[in-house]
Design a protein around this motif. Sequence first.
Motif, PDB file in Angstrom:
ATOM      1  N   ALA A 138       0.393  -0.481  -8.606  1.00 24.35           N
ATOM      2  CA  ALA A 138       1.713  -1.027  -8.941  1.00 24.35           C
ATOM      3  C   ALA A 138       2.506  -1.484  -7.729  1.00 24.35           C
ATOM      4  O   ALA A 138       3.631  -1.966  -7.883  1.00 24.35           O
ATOM      5  CB  ALA A 138       2.529   0.010  -9.719  1.00 24.35           C
ATOM      6  N   GLY A 139       1.935  -1.384  -6.537  1.00 24.44           N
ATOM      7  CA  GLY A 139       2.684  -1.763  -5.342  1.00 24.44           C
ATOM      8  C   GLY A 139       3.150  -3.203  -5.355  1.00 24.44           C
ATOM      9  O   GLY A 139       4.305  -3.511  -5.046  1.00 24.44           O
TER      10      GLY A 139
ATOM     11  N   ARG B 208       0.822  -1.217   0.000  1.00 22.89           N
ATOM     12  CA  ARG B 208       0.000   0.000   0.000  1.00 22.89           C
ATOM     13  C   ARG B 208       0.854   1.264   0.000  1.00 22.89           C
ATOM     14  O   ARG B 208       0.345   2.366   0.212  1.00 22.89           O
ATOM     15  CB  ARG B 208      -0.894   0.037   1.244  1.00 22.89           C
ATOM     16  CG  ARG B 208      -1.796  -1.179   1.418  1.00 22.89           C
ATOM     17  CD  ARG B 208      -2.525  -1.068   2.742  1.00 22.89           C
ATOM     18  NE  ARG B 208      -3.367  -2.210   3.022  1.00 22.89           N
ATOM     19  CZ  ARG B 208      -4.042  -2.394   4.158  1.00 22.89           C
ATOM     20  NH1 ARG B 208      -3.954  -1.466   5.102  1.00 22.89           N
ATOM     21  NH2 ARG B 208      -4.785  -3.461   4.347  1.00 22.89           N
ATOM     22  N   GLY B 209       2.145   1.098  -0.236  1.00 30.42           N
ATOM     23  CA  GLY B 209       3.074   2.212  -0.118  1.00 30.42           C
ATOM     24  C   GLY B 209       2.725   3.417  -0.978  1.00 30.42           C
ATOM     25  O   GLY B 209       3.124   4.535  -0.669  1.00 30.42           O
ATOM     26  N   GLY B 210       1.991   3.203  -2.068  1.00 33.08           N
ATOM     27  CA  GLY B 210       1.646   4.304  -2.938  1.00 33.08           C
ATOM     28  C   GLY B 210       0.309   4.943  -2.653  1.00 33.08           C
ATOM     29  O   GLY B 210      -0.075   5.916  -3.316  1.00 33.08           O
TER      30      GLY B 210
ATOM     31  N   VAL C 145       9.757   5.081  -8.542  1.00 35.40           N
ATOM     32  CA  VAL C 145      10.805   5.528  -7.625  1.00 35.40           C
ATOM     33  C   VAL C 145      10.229   5.749  -6.227  1.00 35.40           C
ATOM     34  O   VAL C 145      10.829   5.362  -5.217  1.00 35.40           O
ATOM     35  CB  VAL C 145      11.463   6.816  -8.157  1.00 35.40           C
ATOM     36  CG1 VAL C 145      12.365   7.440  -7.092  1.00 35.40           C
ATOM     37  CG2 VAL C 145      12.266   6.517  -9.412  1.00 35.40           C
ATOM     38  N   HIS C 146       9.058   6.365  -6.157  1.00 33.57           N
ATOM     39  CA  HIS C 146       8.446   6.616  -4.848  1.00 33.57           C
ATOM     40  C   HIS C 146       8.109   5.313  -4.128  1.00 33.57           C
ATOM     41  O   HIS C 146       8.339   5.193  -2.918  1.00 33.57           O
ATOM     42  CB  HIS C 146       7.175   7.450  -5.019  1.00 33.57           C
ATOM     43  CG  HIS C 146       6.425   7.659  -3.751  1.00 33.57           C
ATOM     44  ND1 HIS C 146       6.878   8.468  -2.732  1.00 33.57           N
ATOM     45  CD2 HIS C 146       5.243   7.135  -3.305  1.00 33.57           C
ATOM     46  CE1 HIS C 146       6.019   8.452  -1.724  1.00 33.57           C
ATOM     47  NE2 HIS C 146       5.023   7.657  -2.048  1.00 33.57           N
ATOM     48  N   LEU C 147       7.570   4.342  -4.826  1.00 35.59           N
ATOM     49  CA  LEU C 147       7.225   3.068  -4.205  1.00 35.59           C
ATOM     50  C   LEU C 147       8.465   2.372  -3.654  1.00 35.59           C
ATOM     51  O   LEU C 147       8.421   1.771  -2.562  1.00 35.59           O
ATOM     52  CB  LEU C 147       6.507   2.168  -5.215  1.00 35.59           C
ATOM     53  CG  LEU C 147       5.077   2.581  -5.571  1.00 35.59           C
ATOM     54  CD1 LEU C 147       4.587   1.825  -6.799  1.00 35.59           C
ATOM     55  CD2 LEU C 147       4.137   2.341  -4.395  1.00 35.59           C
TER      56      LEU C 147
ATOM     57  N   ASN D  93      17.758  -1.444  -7.001  1.00 37.54           N
ATOM     58  CA  ASN D  93      18.485  -0.933  -8.167  1.00 37.54           C
ATOM     59  C   ASN D  93      17.636  -0.968  -9.430  1.00 37.54           C
ATOM     60  O   ASN D  93      17.609  -0.014 -10.208  1.00 37.54           O
ATOM     61  CB  ASN D  93      19.760  -1.754  -8.389  1.00 37.54           C
ATOM     62  CG  ASN D  93      20.878  -1.327  -7.456  1.00 37.54           C
ATOM     63  OD1 ASN D  93      20.883  -0.212  -6.941  1.00 37.54           O
ATOM     64  ND2 ASN D  93      21.829  -2.231  -7.227  1.00 37.54           N
ATOM     65  N   ALA D  94      16.945  -2.084  -9.643  1.00 36.46           N
ATOM     66  CA  ALA D  94      16.124  -2.222 -10.853  1.00 36.46           C
ATOM     67  C   ALA D  94      15.016  -1.177 -10.884  1.00 36.46           C
ATOM     68  O   ALA D  94      14.721  -0.594 -11.934  1.00 36.46           O
ATOM     69  CB  ALA D  94      15.532  -3.630 -10.926  1.00 36.46           C
ATOM     70  N   GLY D  95      14.394  -0.943  -9.743  1.00 33.85           N
ATOM     71  CA  GLY D  95      13.335   0.064  -9.683  1.00 33.85           C
ATOM     72  C   GLY D  95      13.841   1.455 -10.027  1.00 33.85           C
ATOM     73  O   GLY D  95      13.197   2.206 -10.773  1.00 33.85           O
ATOM     74  N   TYR D  96      15.015   1.802  -9.495  1.00 30.83           N
ATOM     75  CA  TYR D  96      15.586   3.108  -9.794  1.00 30.83           C
ATOM     76  C   TYR D  96      15.943   3.243 -11.279  1.00 30.83           C
ATOM     77  O   TYR D  96      15.742   4.309 -11.883  1.00 30.83           O
ATOM     78  CB  TYR D  96      16.832   3.345  -8.942  1.00 30.83           C
ATOM     79  CG  TYR D  96      16.545   3.644  -7.488  1.00 30.83           C
ATOM     80  CD1 TYR D  96      15.314   4.159  -7.086  1.00 30.83           C
ATOM     81  CD2 TYR D  96      17.508   3.422  -6.508  1.00 30.83           C
ATOM     82  CE1 TYR D  96      15.059   4.438  -5.754  1.00 30.83           C
ATOM     83  CE2 TYR D  96      17.263   3.705  -5.173  1.00 30.83           C
ATOM     84  CZ  TYR D  96      16.040   4.209  -4.796  1.00 30.83           C
ATOM     85  OH  TYR D  96      15.791   4.488  -3.477  1.00 30.83           O
TER      86      TYR D  96
END
Length: 410
Positions: A280-281, A147-149, A330-332, A290-293
């Motif tokens: 997308a969480g 639920r981070g987003g 990036v935010h997630l 790293n992959a997310g960034y």
Amino acid sequence: MAAAAAIGRRIVRARRSLVNDRRFMTSFVLLSLVSGLTVGLGKVVTTLYALQLGASPFQIGIVSAMESVGMILVTVPAGFLIARYGARPIYFAASMGPLLVNLLMPFSASWLALALGRWVIGLCIPFRMVSMNSAFLERLRGERETRGGWYRGSLTAGLSILGPAAAAFLAARGNVTIGFLLVSVLFGLMALFSLSFLPSRDVVPLDDAQPGFLAEVTALLRDPNIADTCIVEFLNAATSALFGTFIILLALALPPLSEQDGIRLMLVQGATATIMLFVAGTLVRRLSRNAGYVVGLVLGSFALLAFGFGGDFAALALGAVLLSAGAAIVHLINVRVLAGLPGGKSKVAGLYNLASMTGSSAGALGGGLMTKILPLQTMFLLWLPILLAGAAAVGLIRRRHPSHLAASEA
């Protein structure tokens, strides 16, 4: 019998916890949505009012940046005050400042008065943001990290969809100034509603033996996970600020696009960001840090190219979609890292919000300065090597602390 009774009590506690969690999340998302609507409406109405006063792109950039400048001054102290007094009273008191300032904004006779008003609002907003951010991060441990987003998603829905839509409605009827009154009313309603569910104190009690303010801030920033996340958020916020500050002006500079097209582009960006942050969480949870960034960087880079070379609404809309998707990823990733840190979250949330605010300020001010000597589209293109250089610097820092960062890579 005793075992059965113990099991029954555990079931009752679990059900109560689930009900409380649902109630908190429902109230929190509603407050965040209205907060985004209020801030989004205020920002767009201020920009439109500045245009009516004859402000230049550089002056509008200053007006937009002044709120972030005000935020920078108090964001970290806000986290420490909330750790001591709790989110609920701080949020309520901090809502009174924007309520009063927005009542006075329609009487501004120059862009300087607007800039001063946004600066005063910026001194109040961090206490609201950190209150909400710290309360939200405390709820994300374990499986709830998907639920981070939700916080930024609901905030973005109000900030980039409902706020600009309300501003467009008022602008189409030639009644921009009434938007300031509506913003004031909404700040008052949010202050009252927050009393019903925000925590009155932070989860971790204050320890009288803790070091001083500067010493504790330094200690927090020495944690590679916190420092790395804050740097990435700075770059993310600065790039997003270019879009939010200059997209209406870019639309006006590309005939036959209009001011209304600029507002529609903000709606496209907000809709994409909202969808990504809410759905997308689970997907992003499978990505390494790293992959997310890297995915976020690639999407953001292509967005800048679309803004720099695009000549119609479709091209700019594509850029808006790419930018918002990259920023959401990036935010997630960042929220996942922060939620996994031990202890209370108000101080860490203050540092994270400071990174976001300084990034927004740098994006608006830097973009405004570049427009003094460069066309708007060239400004977006010139930001690309700046973004890539920042990303390269982050990569170098991460290689120096591989052991400290390994736990957050999975």
